[in-house]
Design an enzyme around this catalytic site. Structure first.
Site, PDB file in Angstrom:
ATOM      1  N   HIS A 124       0.822  -1.231   0.000  1.00 47.26           N
ATOM      2  CA  HIS A 124       0.000   0.000   0.000  1.00 47.26           C
ATOM      3  C   HIS A 124       0.849   1.270   0.000  1.00 47.26           C
ATOM      4  O   HIS A 124       0.311   2.364  -0.238  1.00 47.26           O
ATOM      5  CB  HIS A 124      -0.923   0.037   1.227  1.00 47.26           C
ATOM      6  CG  HIS A 124      -1.952  -1.037   1.254  1.00 47.26           C
ATOM      7  ND1 HIS A 124      -2.838  -1.249   0.217  1.00 47.26           N
ATOM      8  CD2 HIS A 124      -2.245  -1.983   2.188  1.00 47.26           C
ATOM      9  CE1 HIS A 124      -3.626  -2.279   0.525  1.00 47.26           C
ATOM     10  NE2 HIS A 124      -3.286  -2.742   1.709  1.00 47.26           N
ATOM     11  N   ASP A 159      -2.416 -10.871  -2.219  1.00 41.39           N
ATOM     12  CA  ASP A 159      -3.003 -10.348  -0.981  1.00 41.39           C
ATOM     13  C   ASP A 159      -4.476 -10.004  -1.241  1.00 41.39           C
ATOM     14  O   ASP A 159      -4.855  -9.641  -2.351  1.00 41.39           O
ATOM     15  CB  ASP A 159      -2.236  -9.082  -0.557  1.00 41.39           C
ATOM     16  CG  ASP A 159      -2.625  -8.589   0.839  1.00 41.39           C
ATOM     17  OD1 ASP A 159      -1.923  -8.933   1.799  1.00 41.39           O
ATOM     18  OD2 ASP A 159      -3.644  -7.869   0.949  1.00 41.39           O
ATOM     19  N   HIS A 161      -6.071  -7.504  -0.344  1.00 42.03           N
ATOM     20  CA  HIS A 161      -6.262  -6.075  -0.623  1.00 42.03           C
ATOM     21  C   HIS A 161      -5.540  -5.691  -1.907  1.00 42.03           C
ATOM     22  O   HIS A 161      -4.493  -6.266  -2.220  1.00 42.03           O
ATOM     23  CB  HIS A 161      -5.696  -5.235   0.539  1.00 42.03           C
ATOM     24  CG  HIS A 161      -6.363  -5.494   1.851  1.00 42.03           C
ATOM     25  ND1 HIS A 161      -5.829  -6.347   2.792  1.00 42.03           N
ATOM     26  CD2 HIS A 161      -7.531  -5.034   2.360  1.00 42.03           C
ATOM     27  CE1 HIS A 161      -6.639  -6.387   3.850  1.00 42.03           C
ATOM     28  NE2 HIS A 161      -7.686  -5.606   3.610  1.00 42.03           N
ATOM     29  N   ASP A 248      -4.231 -12.916   3.655  1.00 42.00           N
ATOM     30  CA  ASP A 248      -5.497 -12.472   4.244  1.00 42.00           C
ATOM     31  C   ASP A 248      -6.719 -12.785   3.381  1.00 42.00           C
ATOM     32  O   ASP A 248      -7.840 -12.460   3.772  1.00 42.00           O
ATOM     33  CB  ASP A 248      -5.447 -10.977   4.607  1.00 42.00           C
ATOM     34  CG  ASP A 248      -4.813 -10.117   3.528  1.00 42.00           C
ATOM     35  OD1 ASP A 248      -4.544 -10.632   2.432  1.00 42.00           O
ATOM     36  OD2 ASP A 248      -4.593  -8.922   3.798  1.00 42.00           O
TER      37      ASP A 248
END
Ligand SMILES: [Zn+2]
Length: 337
Positions: A124, A159, A161, A248
């Site tokens: 991120h 991931d 996200h 995740d």
């Protein structure tokens, strides 16, 4: 052999009480090596700190300076979700340097692949801004340094996200193919990663987003990898494969709502490893993964698969939603010929 890197420096990044991105995650990830009985196939890789020059291929010197000074002054919140401590600068520069150390070791022929148990995570982080538990973009620093040497780099981000930082850093860069599978929908962090975000002028088609709905299962991931990602990777012809390996998207994860099991991570990792052009050109960076047991089992399953061994503490999953995303992604890719 599989090179595995971790360092006490990464434990010294203190995010404060109750934060999901906590130091215990590193031991949970490493426990996967033991759970999968891979100890005889693993060699410890010594990490090093990335140099300012290496970091500057992604992050402006002013940002690096400000972050270093903020940590040295004791730290605090740098973003609504992200806190740093005095040890965070050293942790972050080691997490970013781990990828560079892995590339050096793999070029010396010391292993077939590397797994980096590092934190803070990176995907991120924007060039000049920390975000979403991330300070420096570890995978982007490795990719940018490889690209500067003339390599063609696939960054595959599984991931849950979207790796908005990595996407933004390489948006206009045709030397890096960024592929992300992630949960998408109202209120899902960070909100980027739409299907029709395909890269900037001069780099169109070198961003490939697969925004899946909640509860997407392993069969859909595998179909996406086979039908959409594999042709794109073949056309791009990477010389290195870097993985933003977040865990995740496991169904037990407390932060997201995807439907994967440890068995799915084995199947996904096996396909992604096959994208590497030759042994010794594959590096996995730990990103997210916040349920410690799921992290142990999923890391173990994915690393076993890369070593062509079997460790499947949970069976693969199927029957979830998301198929229409694959159909739409295929139509979009057809436009690029
Ligand atoms: Zn994540």
């Amino acid at each position: 052999m599989l090179l595995v890197a971790t360092d006490q420096a990464c434990v010294q990044h203190d995010t404060g009480p109750g934060h999901p991105e906590r130091a215990r995650r590193l031991q949970a990830a490493l426990d996967g090596v033991t759970a999968a009985a891979l100890k005889d196939a693993v060699v410890a890789l010594e990490m090093r700190s990335a140099t300012l020059e290496e970091l500057a291929r992604v992050h402006p010197p002013e940002y690096l300076d400000a972050l270093q000074r903020f940590c040295a002054a004791g730290g605090g919140a740098v973003d609504p979700d992200t806190a740093v401590s005095e040890g965070s600068w050293r942790a972050a520069t080691h997490a970013a340097g781990a990828g560079l150390a892995a590339i050096e070791a793999l070029r010396r022929g010391e292993g077939e692949a590397a797994f980096l148990a590092v934190r803070p995570p990176g995907h991120h982080a924007l060039a000049a801004r920390p975000m979403g538990f991330c300070l420096l973009n570890n995978v982007a620093v490795a990719a940018a340094n490889l690209a500067a040497e003339g390599e063609r780099v696939l960054v595959l981000d599984w991931d849950a996200h979207h790796g908005n930082g990595t996407e933004a850093i390489f948006w206009d860069d045709p030397r890096v193919l960024y592929v992300s599978t992630h949960q998408h929908g109202r209120g899902v962090y960070p909100g980027t990663g739409a299907l029709d975000d395909v890269g900037g002028e001069g780099a169109r088609g070198t961003t490939l987003n697969l925004p899946f709905p909640a509860m997407t299962t392993g069969d859909t991931y595998l179909r996406a990898l086979d039908e959409v990602v594999a042709p794109a990777v073949e056309a791009f012809a990477p010389t290195w494969v870097l993985v933003s390996a977040g865990y995740d998207a496991h169904r037990a994860d407390p932060l997201t709502h995807m439907g994967l099991s440890a068995g799915d991570f084995a199947d996904i990792a096996r396909r992604v490893a096959a994208f590497a052009p030759q042994p010794g050109r594959l590096v996995l960076f730990l990103e997210g993964g916040y349920d410690l047991d799921a992290l142990t089992e999923s890391v173990g399953a994915s690393l076993a698969a890369i070593l062509e061994q079997s460790y499947r503490p949970e069976p693969a999953t199927s029957g979830g939603p998301g198929g229409s995303v694959i159909d739409a992604a295929r139509r979009l890719r057809d436009e690029f010929g």
